[in-house]
Design a protein around this motif. Sequence first.
Motif: not given
Length: 409
Positions: A101-112, A254-266
Motif C-alpha cells: 500500500m505504501e507503493q500503491a498510494r504514490r501518484l504517478p510521475s505524470w500527475a499534474d 475538459s483536459a483536467a477532468y480527463l486527467h482526474l480520471w487518468q490518475v484515479t485509473a492508475h
Amino acid sequence: MDGLSRRRVLLASGALGAFGTLSVASPARARSLWTWAPSGSVAGEGAGVDPEWVWDEEVDRLVAAVIDRGDVPRANTELRKWTRNDQPLPSGLPADLRDFMEQARRLPSWADRGKLETAADFNETRGLYLNLLNGVGGGMLSTAIPREARAVYYSKGGADMEDRVAKTSLLGFAVGDLNAYRPDGDVIVQAVKTRLVHAAVRHLLPQSPGWSRTSGGQTIPISQADMMVTWHSLPTYTMRKLLEWKVPLTSAESAAYLHLWQVTAHLLGIRDEYIPATWDDANAQSRQVLDPILAPTREGVELTDILLRQLAEQTSPGGIDRPLVNALARYLVGGQVADWDGIPREPFWERAIATAWPKLVAFREKLIPLPLVPPLAWTIDEAIRQYILFYLTKGQGTHIEIPDTNRPG
C-alpha cells in the motif's frame, strides 16, 4: 429473483429473449480483437498485450495470501483507521500488505497538480451533472455490462445492495470532492482500498458456482479490459453526455477532468499503457471495449430494479415516485440500454424530461432566460437534487473493506 414483480420478470425475459442463449451463457456479444495502440496511452508506449489477459498480479497474489491465512478481519480493522491522503498507514496492518500500500498510494510521475486543482473546481461548478451521470447514468450502464453485473451479483456485495451502493459512493464522492487529491482529501485512500477489493474478488469469485456457471468461460474476473470497460462507463460516458447537453466547457476543464480520471485509473491498478491520453483516444478505446459488449442479463435486470427502487424510496418524501425515476434513468442511458436493464417505459415522464431537461441545462448555463424553462422542469430538478443527496450521503458510516466470502448461497 425474489422481490421482482411479474411485470419486471416479463421485461427481463423479453430483453434476454432478444439475445437468445448468448446473453444467458456468455458475458456479452462477441468481443472484437484488441487493436487499440499503446501510443494513445498516458505511457505513450507499451507491449500492446490484449488487456483481456492481464490482471493485477502483484496485489492479486498478496490479497489471496491475506485471505487464505485468515488476516482479513485484522486488515479491515486497520484499514478503517486510514481516512486521509496524507495520513500514515496504520502500523497494525499485515507487513506485506502495508508495504504494498505504501507503493500503491504514490501518484504517478505524470500527475499534474495544476490539472487536479482545475478538475476540483470543475467538479464544484458542474457537480449536479457529474453526480447525476456518474451515479444514475453510470450505475445503469454498469448493470448492462454483463461481466460487471455478474461480478457484483455473485460477490459478497451483491447480497446487500444498499451497502454496496454506499461503498461505491465512497469512491465516487472522493473523486468528485473539492479536496480529492489534496492532503486532506481521501480519493487515494478509497482508490487503493478498492484495488484491494478487486483483488479479493478475483480470488474469491472463481469459487462461486453461480459466477462460474454464467461467466462465459472467463476463469478470473476483473481483467484490465474489464476495468477499462467500467472506466469508460464513467468519465468517457459523462463527457459524451456533457457535450450532448451542450454544457459549455473550456479546453482546460475538459483536459483536467480527463486527467482526474487518468490518475484515479492508475491508483486503481490499471496499467498506464491502457489509460487513454486524450478524449479522442478514450472514445476510440470505448468504441472497441464498451459499446460492443453492452447486453442484458438476468443479474443485471435484478440489480437495476434494486438500485432504482432504492432511489425511488429515498426520494419519495419529496414527492418523487418510481415512474419519474424510471424515466430519468431511461433518458440518461437511452432506450436500448434501458430495455436491456428491464426499466419500464414511462411515456409521460420520458416526454417531459426530453423536453424540459435541455432547457433546464441551458438556463443553468445562462444560455436562456427563466421564462423559457417549463414549470415541470423544476419537478425534474428536485428529483435530481434528491438523488444527489442520496448519492452523496449514502456512504456515511460505511467503509470499503476486503471481502472474504462470496454472495451467501
